[in-house]
Scaffold this active site. Sequence first.
Site, PDB file in Angstrom:
ATOM      1  N   THR A  34      -0.437   2.653  65.575  1.00 62.92           N
ATOM      2  CA  THR A  34       0.601   1.621  65.726  1.00 62.92           C
ATOM      3  C   THR A  34       1.952   2.269  65.991  1.00 62.92           C
ATOM      4  OG1 THR A  34      -0.593   0.128  64.253  1.00 62.92           O
ATOM      5  CG2 THR A  34       1.764  -0.276  64.518  1.00 62.92           C
ATOM      6  N   ASN A  47      -0.448  -6.227  59.459  1.00 57.97           N
ATOM      7  CA  ASN A  47      -1.553  -6.087  58.511  1.00 57.97           C
ATOM      8  C   ASN A  47      -2.565  -5.125  59.105  1.00 57.97           C
ATOM      9  OD1 ASN A  47      -1.128  -8.199  56.229  1.00 57.97           O
ATOM     10  ND2 ASN A  47      -0.609  -9.269  58.145  1.00 57.97           N
ATOM     11  N   GLU A  48      -2.439  -3.878  58.707  1.00 60.71           N
ATOM     12  CA  GLU A  48      -3.265  -2.817  59.270  1.00 60.71           C
ATOM     13  C   GLU A  48      -4.667  -2.832  58.645  1.00 60.71           C
ATOM     14  OE1 GLU A  48      -2.341  -1.372  61.805  1.00 60.71           O
ATOM     15  OE2 GLU A  48      -0.351  -0.469  61.728  1.00 60.71           O
ATOM     16  N   PRO A  49      -5.613  -2.067  59.221  1.00 59.44           N
ATOM     17  CA  PRO A  49      -6.953  -1.989  58.637  1.00 59.44           C
ATOM     18  C   PRO A  49      -6.880  -1.719  57.139  1.00 59.44           C
ATOM     19  CG  PRO A  49      -6.934  -0.868  60.738  1.00 59.44           C
ATOM     20  CD  PRO A  49      -5.508  -1.282  60.466  1.00 59.44           C
TER      21      PRO A  49
END
Length: 252
Positions: free
Chosen positions: A166, A147-149
């Site tokens: 990432t 769950n990235e920014p």
Amino acid sequence: MELKIFPDGDKASKYIAKEIADFISDKNSKKERSVLGLPTGNTPIQVYEELIRHHNEGLSFRNVITFNLDEYYPMVASRKESYHTYMNINLFNHIDIQKENVHIPDGSIPGDMIKSYCDEYEEKIKAFGGIDIQLLGIGRTGHIGFNEPGSKKDSKTRLVELDEKTRLDALSGFRDLNFVPKKAITMGIEIILQAKKIFLLSLGKKKAEVMNKCFFNDVSSERPASYLQEKENVEVVLDEGASMLIPSYKMH
Ligand code: GLP
């Protein structure tokens, strides 16, 4: 949220592994299932080694159900870079878990089936009564799972784009940045936060900055791990390196 700082990764990992092992042992004695949410990456490897040690000393995983957080997309399970392979090598091949109790997102699902596949993944977790213990690592972007920014608090299990930072961090597992997948299937923030107990493990100086950003700053979708601040039953477990930018806290 509780913060626990240990002198080194060895002690931090042993602490978490013992908490998990004691939980499983207690459930086993009541003939009940334990449902674990599991991460990949370098950070949890020692926790897995310790769990294997507990198994070698008699702890059975036959009543343990696992759900992994994520898998690259596209990714065939049999490839050496897959999280399936990682989990087999680092944990599953060494314990008596039943294959049908292991769940890892399938990175080979056709594009038009991903949405229903992800919905089913969450339904399965719910059918088991939710996750009892969720172990998390943290990415340098502040991601949990993948769950990235930008990930919302109510985000569901889904296909996501990986942040360039990432992908660079993932490079060591691949030959070339071009081979690092650009996408992944990840459990959503919502279902992660529903776990009954969460341990986030963060080790080493290179995590110090992101720890400070996520846990000594406002809660923000720009730092998805920061959602954990709002939850009870969360232990953020660090070694000295990862805690070096954090105001003084009691050592355990
Ligand atoms: C990957 C995983 C995350 C993990 C992160 C950190 O991105 N999907 O679940 O927390 O890596 O990895 P490491 O522990 O190697 O720093």
